[in-house]
Design a protein around this motif. Structure first.
Motif, PDB file in Angstrom:
ATOM      1  N   LEU A 160       0.697  -1.229   0.029  1.00  0.00           N
ATOM      2  CA  LEU A 160       0.028  -0.113  -0.079  1.00  0.00           C
ATOM      3  C   LEU A 160       0.784   1.371   0.037  1.00  0.00           C
ATOM      4  O   LEU A 160       0.503   2.284  -0.747  1.00  0.00           O
ATOM      5  CB  LEU A 160      -1.054   0.048   1.236  1.00  0.00           C
ATOM      6  N   ILE A 161       2.019   1.147   0.744  1.00  0.00           N
ATOM      7  CA  ILE A 161       2.662   2.333   0.767  1.00  0.00           C
ATOM      8  C   ILE A 161       3.419   2.668  -0.632  1.00  0.00           C
ATOM      9  O   ILE A 161       3.440   3.787  -1.286  1.00  0.00           O
ATOM     10  CB  ILE A 161       4.068   2.165   1.598  1.00  0.00           C
ATOM     11  N   TYR A 162       3.925   1.689  -1.252  1.00  0.00           N
ATOM     12  CA  TYR A 162       4.266   1.868  -2.652  1.00  0.00           C
ATOM     13  C   TYR A 162       3.147   2.642  -3.533  1.00  0.00           C
ATOM     14  O   TYR A 162       3.391   3.331  -4.364  1.00  0.00           O
ATOM     15  CB  TYR A 162       4.783   0.275  -3.451  1.00  0.00           C
ATOM     16  N   GLN A 163       2.071   1.876  -3.411  1.00  0.00           N
ATOM     17  CA  GLN A 163       0.837   2.627  -4.260  1.00  0.00           C
ATOM     18  C   GLN A 163       0.649   4.084  -4.193  1.00  0.00           C
ATOM     19  O   GLN A 163       0.175   4.745  -5.114  1.00  0.00           O
ATOM     20  CB  GLN A 163      -0.274   1.578  -4.189  1.00  0.00           C
ATOM     21  N   PHE A 164       1.120   4.525  -2.969  1.00  0.00           N
ATOM     22  CA  PHE A 164       0.759   6.055  -2.745  1.00  0.00           C
ATOM     23  C   PHE A 164       1.198   6.907  -3.863  1.00  0.00           C
ATOM     24  O   PHE A 164       0.544   7.621  -4.314  1.00  0.00           O
ATOM     25  CB  PHE A 164       1.134   6.339  -1.331  1.00  0.00           C
ATOM     26  N   TRP A 165       2.327   6.786  -4.003  1.00  0.00           N
ATOM     27  CA  TRP A 165       3.150   7.839  -4.772  1.00  0.00           C
ATOM     28  C   TRP A 165       2.682   7.613  -6.180  1.00  0.00           C
ATOM     29  O   TRP A 165       2.921   8.510  -7.053  1.00  0.00           O
ATOM     30  CB  TRP A 165       4.705   7.446  -4.897  1.00  0.00           C
ATOM     31  N   ILE A 166       2.191   6.446  -6.923  1.00  0.00           N
ATOM     32  CA  ILE A 166       1.733   6.491  -8.170  1.00  0.00           C
ATOM     33  C   ILE A 166       0.625   7.099  -8.614  1.00  0.00           C
ATOM     34  O   ILE A 166       0.203   7.350  -9.662  1.00  0.00           O
ATOM     35  CB  ILE A 166       1.608   5.014  -8.551  1.00  0.00           C
ATOM     36  N   HIS A 167      -0.120   7.872  -7.494  1.00  0.00           N
ATOM     37  CA  HIS A 167      -1.482   8.740  -7.732  1.00  0.00           C
ATOM     38  C   HIS A 167      -0.972  10.044  -7.938  1.00  0.00           C
ATOM     39  O   HIS A 167      -1.294  10.938  -7.110  1.00  0.00           O
ATOM     40  CB  HIS A 167      -2.328   8.452  -6.513  1.00  0.00           C
ATOM     41  N   THR A 168      -0.260  10.324  -9.116  1.00  0.00           N
ATOM     42  CA  THR A 168      -0.087  11.516  -9.223  1.00  0.00           C
ATOM     43  C   THR A 168       0.104  11.923 -10.901  1.00  0.00           C
ATOM     44  O   THR A 168       0.553  10.944 -11.673  1.00  0.00           O
ATOM     45  CB  THR A 168       1.457  12.168  -8.642  1.00  0.00           C
ATOM     46  N   GLU A 169       0.004  13.118 -11.304  1.00  0.00           N
ATOM     47  CA  GLU A 169       0.234  13.397 -12.742  1.00  0.00           C
ATOM     48  C   GLU A 169       1.375  14.565 -12.502  1.00  0.00           C
ATOM     49  O   GLU A 169       1.762  14.919 -13.720  1.00  0.00           O
ATOM     50  CB  GLU A 169      -1.027  14.622 -13.046  1.00  0.00           C
ATOM     51  N   ALA A 170       2.305  14.798 -11.455  1.00  0.00           N
ATOM     52  CA  ALA A 170       3.325  15.432 -11.404  1.00  0.00           C
ATOM     53  C   ALA A 170       4.704  14.792 -11.940  1.00  0.00           C
ATOM     54  O   ALA A 170       5.496  15.318 -12.420  1.00  0.00           O
ATOM     55  CB  ALA A 170       3.647  15.774 -10.073  1.00  0.00           C
ATOM     56  N   ILE A 171       4.426  13.220 -12.131  1.00  0.00           N
ATOM     57  CA  ILE A 171       5.385  12.639 -12.613  1.00  0.00           C
ATOM     58  C   ILE A 171       4.886  12.184 -14.180  1.00  0.00           C
ATOM     59  O   ILE A 171       3.849  11.334 -13.886  1.00  0.00           O
ATOM     60  CB  ILE A 171       5.875  11.378 -11.904  1.00  0.00           C
ATOM     61  N   ASP A 172       5.864  12.311 -15.155  1.00  0.00           N
ATOM     62  CA  ASP A 172       5.380  12.025 -16.240  1.00  0.00           C
ATOM     63  C   ASP A 172       5.691  10.458 -16.725  1.00  0.00           C
ATOM     64  O   ASP A 172       4.726   9.665 -16.522  1.00  0.00           O
ATOM     65  CB  ASP A 172       5.935  12.594 -17.458  1.00  0.00           C
ATOM     66  N   ARG A 173       7.019  10.071 -17.041  1.00  0.00           N
ATOM     67  CA  ARG A 173       7.275   8.674 -17.158  1.00  0.00           C
ATOM     68  C   ARG A 173       8.561   8.509 -16.335  1.00  0.00           C
ATOM     69  O   ARG A 173       9.449   9.421 -16.229  1.00  0.00           O
ATOM     70  CB  ARG A 173       7.475   8.600 -18.803  1.00  0.00           C
ATOM     71  N   MET A 174       8.603   7.160 -15.868  1.00  0.00           N
ATOM     72  CA  MET A 174      10.163   6.715 -15.286  1.00  0.00           C
ATOM     73  C   MET A 174      10.786   6.068 -16.335  1.00  0.00           C
ATOM     74  O   MET A 174      10.570   6.094 -17.643  1.00  0.00           O
ATOM     75  CB  MET A 174       9.672   5.674 -14.080  1.00  0.00           C
ATOM     76  N   PRO A 175      11.945   5.951 -15.970  1.00  0.00           N
ATOM     77  CA  PRO A 175      12.931   5.262 -16.933  1.00  0.00           C
ATOM     78  C   PRO A 175      12.332   3.852 -17.509  1.00  0.00           C
ATOM     79  O   PRO A 175      11.655   3.332 -16.947  1.00  0.00           O
ATOM     80  CB  PRO A 175      14.057   4.852 -16.171  1.00  0.00           C
ATOM     81  N   ARG A 176      12.746   3.512 -18.714  1.00  0.00           N
ATOM     82  CA  ARG A 176      12.005   2.490 -19.443  1.00  0.00           C
ATOM     83  C   ARG A 176      12.272   1.313 -18.938  1.00  0.00           C
ATOM     84  O   ARG A 176      11.154   0.351 -18.843  1.00  0.00           O
ATOM     85  CB  ARG A 176      12.654   2.502 -21.094  1.00  0.00           C
ATOM     86  N   TRP A 177      13.472   0.900 -18.326  1.00  0.00           N
ATOM     87  CA  TRP A 177      13.471  -0.267 -17.480  1.00  0.00           C
ATOM     88  C   TRP A 177      12.487  -0.735 -16.470  1.00  0.00           C
ATOM     89  O   TRP A 177      12.206  -1.542 -16.030  1.00  0.00           O
ATOM     90  CB  TRP A 177      15.031  -0.409 -17.265  1.00  0.00           C
ATOM     91  N   PHE A 178      12.410   0.911 -15.883  1.00  0.00           N
ATOM     92  CA  PHE A 178      11.444   0.654 -14.528  1.00  0.00           C
ATOM     93  C   PHE A 178       9.860   0.517 -15.025  1.00  0.00           C
ATOM     94  O   PHE A 178       9.097  -0.072 -14.303  1.00  0.00           O
ATOM     95  CB  PHE A 178      11.737   2.092 -13.851  1.00  0.00           C
ATOM     96  N   GLU A 179       9.612   1.316 -16.006  1.00  0.00           N
ATOM     97  CA  GLU A 179       8.355   1.074 -16.466  1.00  0.00           C
ATOM     98  C   GLU A 179       8.035  -0.384 -16.852  1.00  0.00           C
ATOM     99  O   GLU A 179       6.721  -0.729 -16.954  1.00  0.00           O
ATOM    100  CB  GLU A 179       7.821   2.121 -17.495  1.00  0.00           C
ATOM    101  N   ALA A 180       8.794  -1.175 -17.611  1.00  0.00           N
ATOM    102  CA  ALA A 180       8.742  -2.586 -17.954  1.00  0.00           C
ATOM    103  C   ALA A 180       8.491  -3.648 -16.844  1.00  0.00           C
ATOM    104  O   ALA A 180       7.680  -4.369 -17.063  1.00  0.00           O
ATOM    105  CB  ALA A 180       9.983  -2.996 -18.672  1.00  0.00           C
ATOM    106  N   VAL A 181       8.818  -3.114 -15.632  1.00  0.00           N
ATOM    107  CA  VAL A 181       8.492  -3.954 -14.590  1.00  0.00           C
ATOM    108  C   VAL A 181       7.512  -3.673 -13.466  1.00  0.00           C
ATOM    109  O   VAL A 181       6.715  -4.395 -12.969  1.00  0.00           O
ATOM    110  CB  VAL A 181       9.910  -4.409 -14.053  1.00  0.00           C
ATOM    111  N   MET A 182       7.758  -2.349 -13.278  1.00  0.00           N
ATOM    112  CA  MET A 182       6.915  -1.689 -11.886  1.00  0.00           C
ATOM    113  C   MET A 182       5.662  -1.008 -12.349  1.00  0.00           C
ATOM    114  O   MET A 182       5.859  -0.152 -13.471  1.00  0.00           O
ATOM    115  CB  MET A 182       7.767  -0.983 -11.077  1.00  0.00           C
ATOM    116  N   ASN A 183       4.812  -0.907 -11.584  1.00  0.00           N
ATOM    117  CA  ASN A 183       3.685  -0.008 -11.706  1.00  0.00           C
ATOM    118  C   ASN A 183       4.171   1.369 -11.514  1.00  0.00           C
ATOM    119  O   ASN A 183       4.851   1.701 -10.339  1.00  0.00           O
ATOM    120  CB  ASN A 183       2.644  -0.312 -10.568  1.00  0.00           C
ATOM    121  N   THR A 184       3.883   2.516 -11.999  1.00  0.00           N
ATOM    122  CA  THR A 184       4.359   3.689 -12.224  1.00  0.00           C
ATOM    123  C   THR A 184       3.221   4.622 -12.326  1.00  0.00           C
ATOM    124  O   THR A 184       1.780   4.055 -12.544  1.00  0.00           O
ATOM    125  CB  THR A 184       5.166   3.987 -13.317  1.00  0.00           C
TER     126      THR A 184
END
Length: 312
Positions: A160-184
């Motif tokens: 649940l802690i991890y999922q908190f920070w992904i509720h934002t429009e302030a961050i566009d895209r993360m690095p491609r390798w991160f987007e491939a594996v993790m929720n963003t």
């Protein structure tokens, strides 16, 4: 056996990040926050915490009782926590997917999607009625495998802690390798969208790989404005209505429906009706895809491929 709640420790961080995002919104996106909507989200979070305190102990006691029937003795080691975290996230994927595909589960989960704004305060918009769905049963396999219920609870807290920070429009895209594996943030914006392309996609909690494995992944498309909320928007900041509106809708539909269809209004997907008076997410997407195909065919006929012979 450790005795601590990671989510309680994270609360000051949550507050600090919300305040930081508010400053960003004030400078860059004034429409990202709406005072009444934010207050509703905060009230949701407070009520959810109270509901969790009232019901969590009962479920934990049940899990500890069931743990005596475990198949293995999983130790309190680092690798056990890693394995538990991954399996718990897989469990979360399926709980979340049921939360969108079965109306009984959706009546509880819809609370999280009811805001038409997407910001960190939206992450706090959690259900008060989760105990009614008995979704805790999805964790039973982990208990019976031998993971201690407290270990499962700790891993769930970090999820649940991890999922908190992904509720934002302030961050566009993360690095491609991160987007491939993790929720963003990009992946989760898709999940909160009501655009037909995005409906019921990206159920992941931490690892987006589950959506890619089970065919529910949809990338965010640049240039397509996202509309947040639910297909039929609440249109109200009334907290009680926001919490219980879908349960009321289920009761009304079941009361009016013929006997042979009553249970379907509880167990079928949201939007299903016996008389086709409403649409499910699959039907909305299918209609949108058909319209897209018709538009593409129209453009193709008006602009034939260069070099292709014109009809005589």
């Amino acid at each position: 056996m450790p005795d601590f709640s990671p989510t309680e420790l994270a609360v000051p961080g949550f507050i600090a990040l919300v305040l930081m995002e508010m400053v960003w919104a004030w400078r860059k996106r004034p429409d990202a926050y709406e005072p009444r909507d934010t207050l509703t989200s905060l009230a949701f979070g407070l009520g959810s915490t109270v509901a969790g305190l009232l019901s969590g102990g009962v479920f934990l006691a049940l899990f500890i009782w069931l743990w005596q029937f475990r198949l293995f003795d999983v130790p309190w080691t680092w690798w056990a926590f890693v394995l538990c975290f991954v399996l718990d996230d897989l469990k979360y994927y399926w709980v979340h997917r049921f939360g969108h595909r079965v109306r009984w589960f959706w009546a509880s989960h819809v609370n999280h999607h009811s805001s038409q704004h997407y910001n960190l305060s939206t992450a706090l918009r959690q259900t008060w009625t989760g105990f009614l769905t008995l979704g805790f049963a999805f964790a039973l396999p982990l208990v019976l495998l031998g993971f201690h219920p407290v270990m499962i609870a700790i891993c769930g807290g970090f999820n649940l802690i991890y999922q908190f920070w992904i509720h934002t429009e302030a961050i566009d895209r993360m690095p491609r390798w991160f987007e491939a594996v993790m929720n963003t943030p990009s992946h989760h914006r898709v999940h909160h969208a009501t655009n037909p392309r995005y409906l019921d996609r990206n159920y992941a909690g931490v690892f987006i790989v589950w959506d890619k494995m089970f065919g529910t992944f949809e990338p965010e498309v640049k240039g397509e404005k996202i509309r947040y909320g639910i297909v039929k928007q609440l249109g109200s900041f009334n907290l009680v209505w926001a919490v219980f509106h879908e349960w009321v809708g289920i009761a009304q539909d079941m009361w009016r429906a013929p006997w042979k269809h009553k249970l379907s209004y509880l167990l079928r997907e949201p939007g299903w009706t016996h008389d086709a008076s409403r649409e499910t997410s699959d039907q909305i997407r299918a209609r949108w895809l058909e319209r897209q195909g018709m538009q593409e065919n129209s453009v193709s006929s008006e602009n034939p491929i260069a070099g292709e012979a014109e009809p005589a």
